[in-house]
Motif scaffolding. Structure first.
Motif, PDB file in Angstrom:
ATOM      1  N   CYS A   1       0.828  -1.209   0.000  1.00 42.86           N
ATOM      2  CA  CYS A   1       0.000   0.000   0.000  1.00 42.86           C
ATOM      3  C   CYS A   1       0.865   1.262   0.000  1.00 42.86           C
ATOM      4  O   CYS A   1       0.623   2.203  -0.762  1.00 42.86           O
ATOM      5  CB  CYS A   1      -0.919   0.029   1.209  1.00 42.86           C
TER       6      CYS A   1
ATOM      7  N   ALA B   1       2.829   1.713  -3.291  1.00 42.28           N
ATOM      8  CA  ALA B   1       1.915   2.119  -4.363  1.00 42.28           C
ATOM      9  C   ALA B   1       1.518   3.586  -4.193  1.00 42.28           C
ATOM     10  O   ALA B   1       1.478   4.360  -5.161  1.00 42.28           O
ATOM     11  CB  ALA B   1       0.673   1.230  -4.361  1.00 42.28           C
ATOM     12  N   GLY B   2       1.253   3.964  -2.940  1.00 42.61           N
ATOM     13  CA  GLY B   2       0.885   5.353  -2.671  1.00 42.61           C
ATOM     14  C   GLY B   2       1.991   6.315  -3.054  1.00 42.61           C
ATOM     15  O   GLY B   2       1.747   7.337  -3.699  1.00 42.61           O
TER      16      GLY B   2
ATOM     17  N   VAL C   1       4.445   5.842  -5.216  1.00 43.46           N
ATOM     18  CA  VAL C   1       4.622   5.866  -6.679  1.00 43.46           C
ATOM     19  C   VAL C   1       3.513   6.708  -7.325  1.00 43.46           C
ATOM     20  O   VAL C   1       3.770   7.528  -8.218  1.00 43.46           O
ATOM     21  CB  VAL C   1       4.630   4.438  -7.251  1.00 43.46           C
ATOM     22  N   ALA C   2       2.277   6.540  -6.838  1.00 39.73           N
ATOM     23  CA  ALA C   2       1.173   7.335  -7.396  1.00 39.73           C
ATOM     24  C   ALA C   2       1.393   8.822  -7.151  1.00 39.73           C
ATOM     25  O   ALA C   2       1.138   9.649  -8.028  1.00 39.73           O
ATOM     26  CB  ALA C   2      -0.154   6.885  -6.785  1.00 39.73           C
ATOM     27  N   LEU C   3       1.905   9.153  -5.978  1.00 40.22           N
ATOM     28  CA  LEU C   3       2.187  10.556  -5.686  1.00 40.22           C
ATOM     29  C   LEU C   3       3.308  11.079  -6.577  1.00 40.22           C
ATOM     30  O   LEU C   3       3.282  12.225  -7.023  1.00 40.22           O
ATOM     31  CB  LEU C   3       2.559  10.738  -4.212  1.00 40.22           C
TER      32      LEU C   3
ATOM     33  N   ALA D   1       3.833  10.198  -9.520  1.00 39.57           N
ATOM     34  CA  ALA D   1       3.262  10.419 -10.853  1.00 39.57           C
ATOM     35  C   ALA D   1       2.611  11.796 -10.966  1.00 39.57           C
ATOM     36  O   ALA D   1       2.515  12.343 -12.062  1.00 39.57           O
ATOM     37  CB  ALA D   1       2.253   9.324 -11.178  1.00 39.57           C
ATOM     38  N   ILE D   2       2.147  12.365  -9.868  1.00 39.77           N
ATOM     39  CA  ILE D   2       1.537  13.700  -9.958  1.00 39.77           C
ATOM     40  C   ILE D   2       2.476  14.781  -9.411  1.00 39.77           C
ATOM     41  O   ILE D   2       2.057  15.901  -9.134  1.00 39.77           O
ATOM     42  CB  ILE D   2       0.182  13.778  -9.228  1.00 39.77           C
TER      43      ILE D   2
ATOM     44  N   THR E   1      -6.547  17.604  -8.659  1.00 44.00           N
ATOM     45  CA  THR E   1      -5.199  17.198  -8.254  1.00 44.00           C
ATOM     46  C   THR E   1      -5.052  17.249  -6.741  1.00 44.00           C
ATOM     47  O   THR E   1      -4.481  16.347  -6.124  1.00 44.00           O
ATOM     48  CB  THR E   1      -4.158  18.128  -8.894  1.00 44.00           C
TER      49      THR E   1
ATOM     50  N   ILE F   1      -6.852  14.280  -5.167  1.00 48.45           N
ATOM     51  CA  ILE F   1      -6.099  13.033  -5.343  1.00 48.45           C
ATOM     52  C   ILE F   1      -4.896  13.009  -4.397  1.00 48.45           C
ATOM     53  O   ILE F   1      -4.661  12.032  -3.674  1.00 48.45           O
ATOM     54  CB  ILE F   1      -5.608  12.900  -6.804  1.00 48.45           C
TER      55      ILE F   1
ATOM     56  N   LEU G   1      -4.377  10.319  -1.299  1.00 43.13           N
ATOM     57  CA  LEU G   1      -3.242   9.400  -1.239  1.00 43.13           C
ATOM     58  C   LEU G   1      -2.398   9.634   0.011  1.00 43.13           C
ATOM     59  O   LEU G   1      -2.006   8.685   0.705  1.00 43.13           O
ATOM     60  CB  LEU G   1      -2.363   9.561  -2.483  1.00 43.13           C
TER      61      LEU G   1
ATOM     62  N   THR H   1       3.004  11.497 -18.146  1.00 41.28           N
ATOM     63  CA  THR H   1       2.649  11.275 -16.739  1.00 41.28           C
ATOM     64  C   THR H   1       3.840  11.453 -15.809  1.00 41.28           C
ATOM     65  O   THR H   1       3.856  12.338 -14.974  1.00 41.28           O
ATOM     66  CB  THR H   1       2.068   9.863 -16.551  1.00 41.28           C
TER      67      THR H   1
END
Lengths: 343, 274
Positions: free
Chosen positions: A207, A210-211, A213-215, A217-218, A242, A245, A249, B110
């Protein structure tokens, strides 16, 4: 233009930081009240359980704890970076919007009710903390959005007020609780890392990674967002979405960290600032390096916490605050972005 | 109509009862330099925020490149229109190069990193605005004029056909005011950019702009070529101030004259004229 970030340059830096983190984690697994030797650990578990005690200590006690500290540190530092960006406030930390008090309230309720059931290897305290923090964050976000126009200010105000109100509830409940119940709660409130089941560790690791990595990405959108909502839109970033999101996260990984380790303070505030002072404010670099630095910092802090008053253990939050404060002041006084060789 | 910006019957007010802009219609052909002028509170910045889609009109429509402004995603709109705003509160210490590079955000993928094309565009924008000398300095350490040029550099690096500016020369000294307008004019002439600039400086508008949109406090407006629209009577009426107008070369200029100004008649009693 050498100032601008390139993917290659960043990859090299991240790899170096990861190598340092791995080295720190490796070293810290061999530090403790019980001396263990590398040779014995590498010899494997042996045929009968308990035959190779060094190996058992390494695999069952030290390694899970070091990994947990790294995960919690990474989550808190990354969440700190994100909240400072979306609130455009250098004083923000992962707890600013109510996560700490919400989780704390959940924990003390769990302790007072004396709940003993557990769910999927999670202790009731962790589950109550997780639920408490997410519910509080949801409450703060809803109130902040309802308050309307200047969303950032209303969010901050809602967070501060909810934190204050829940802290009062926590103090009220603490004062009517029995002393042995209070003791475990206080340890939790100070931030305390203990050994956890492998299954819990794995789930948390997936978790949190993943969090992060997602952060990442933005992260360019976070850069733009620090210039405010209007300018973010001018530069093609849908600001409200944004922010939602990023906030979701950050709250999620913080809630996981908090439910595993209690309220470890200071990491989420100090590490982002320290990394920003040295590496600059570009979030594409700031976020991953802060996460890695936060992990290393908490691993070291936890190693100190479990050895310095051995055989007793200190809550790790005490160490992060005592070590983090002066360290940060030193950094603030000494460094600016002039340290060009690190860029 | 064939303007790159087409505004038709636009009305807006911040509350349901109030209106700042009433039935406003004008169009801007591609490559034109337009000034928006008018007294404080006439709705200049409001109009700019409507043009860039931050506010939604109460009635009427705004079309950018023949499509309604609300039909664009933030990203698509940012590829067509760059905005230079007035206020800026630095939170973190971004360097000038980093600030300008953020203009490329709508073009990045991205896990976005600037490509070599992006870097060329950024370098060109820095060179055109003469900001490359302090590219690695933090924004907070610059003077007002330098900082304004950085934000214009960012708008240029966004590589859009349209440039919107909100009082780009406020707080700047005369040299820097002219410098900014020279730069904008150069962008219009060399790059064919459509430029819409809010300004309080009528005299700069007269010298540099093709058209002017003069907004009045009562919701009225005048729109047309600067030589036709800007005359002493209209300015006296719209700004409610006495003006002296004269000619300097081909351009007309306007001087405001208040009640106590030296030539208006009354002087302060203690003034000792010799």
């Amino acid at each position: 233009m050498s100032e601008l970030l390139t993917a290659k340059n960043l990859t090299v830096k991240i790899l170096i930081c990861l190598a340092v983190l791995a080295a720190v984690m490796g070293l810290c697994t061999f530090v403790g009240t019980q001396d263990i030797s590398v040779k014995n650990v590498l010899a494997g578990p042996g045929t009968a359980p308990g035959e190779n005690i060094d190996y058992d200590i390494f695999v069952r006690v030290r390694l899970p704890r070091v990994i947990l500290a790294a995960l919690v540190g990474a989550a808190l530092a990354a969440a700190g970076v994100v909240l400072q960006a979306i609130l455009r406030n250098p004083l923000a930390d992962p707890y600013i919007l109510g996560i700490s008090s919400g989780a704390g309230l959940g924990v003390i309720i769990a302790v007072l009710l004396g709940v003993t059931w557990s769910f999927w290897a999670g202790s009731p305290i962790a589950l109550f903390a997780f639920a408490g923090s997410l519910l509080t964050v949801w409450l703060v976000w809803t109130v902040g959005c309802l308050a309307g126009k200047s969303q950032v200010t209303s969010l901050l105000l809602a967070g501060v007020v909810v934190n204050a109100f829940f802290s009062a509830l926590i103090m009220f409940l603490t004062s009517i609780a029995k002393s042995e119940q209070v003791y475990s709660t206080i340890f939790w409130l100070m931030g305390n890392i203990t050994e956890k089941e492998p299954a819990v560790l794995w789930a948390a690791a997936v978790c949190i990674l993943a969090g992060v990595v997602a952060l990442f990405a933005i992260s360019q959108r976070l850069n733009v967002l620090t210039f405010g909502e209007q300018q973010a839109k001018d530069l093609g970033v849908a600001a409200s979405r944004t922010r939602a999101i990023a906030f979701g996260l950050a709250a999620f990984i913080t809630a996981i960290a908090v439910s595993l380790s209690g309220l470890v303070g200071f990491v989420g505030l100090v590490v982002p600032h320290a990394v920003r002072l040295v590496f600059g404010p570009d979030h594409r670099r700031l976020l991953p390096i802060s996460a890695i630095t936060g992990a290393a910092f908490l691993v070291v802090a936890d190693t100190i916490a479990r050895t310095i008053v051995a055989p007793a253990q200190l809550p790790v939050g005490v160490i992060t605050a005592i070590a983090g404060g002066p360290f940060f002041l030193l950094l603030l006084a000494k460094y600016s972005r002039k340290v060009s060789w690190l860029k | 109509m064939n303007g790159i910006i087409e505004v038709e019957n636009l009305s807006f007010g911040y509350t349901p009862q109030s209106t700042i802009l009433k039935a406003l219609s004008f169009e801007v052909p591609p490559g034109q330099f337009v000034a928006i002028a008018g007294p404080n509170g006439a709705g200049k910045t409001t109009l700019l925020n409507l043009l860039c889609g931050l506010l939604k009109p109460k009635a009427g429509s705004i079309r950018i490149d023949t499509a309604d402004v609300e039909s664009y995603s933030a990203k698509e709109l940012a590829k067509r229109m760059a905005v230079v705003r007035q206020e800026f509160v630095p939170v973190f210490d971004f360097s000038v190069a980093e600030v300008v590079s953020m203009a490329r955000t709508p073009y990045l993928g991205t896990f976005g990193f600037e490509s070599s094309t992006d870097k060329d565009v950024i370098a060109e924008a820095l060179a055109m605005t003469d900001t490359e000398r302090f590219a690695s300095r933090p924004l907070a350490q610059l003077s007002g004029g330098e900082r304004q040029r950085v934000f214009i550099a960012r708008a240029l690096a966004q590589d859009t056909p349209i440039l919107l500016l909100d009082e780009p020369t406020s707080f700047l000294d005369m040299k820097h005011q002219v410098g900014i307008y020279d730069l904008l004019k150069k962008m219009q002439l060399d790059k064919g950019k459509t430029i819409v600039a809010i300004t309080h400086d009528i005299n700069l508008a007269v010298q540099y702009c093709d058209n002017v949109l003069l907004l009045a406090s009562d919701g009225g407006y005048s729109h047309g070529p600067v030589e036709e629209v800007l005359n002493a009577e209209l300015i006296e009426k719209v700004f409610a101030v006495k003006t002296f107008s004269g000619k300097a070369g081909k351009s007309r200029f306007f001087l405001p004259r208040g009640k106590f100004a030296r030539d208006t008649g009354r002087t302060a009693p203690q003034t000792n004229e010799s």
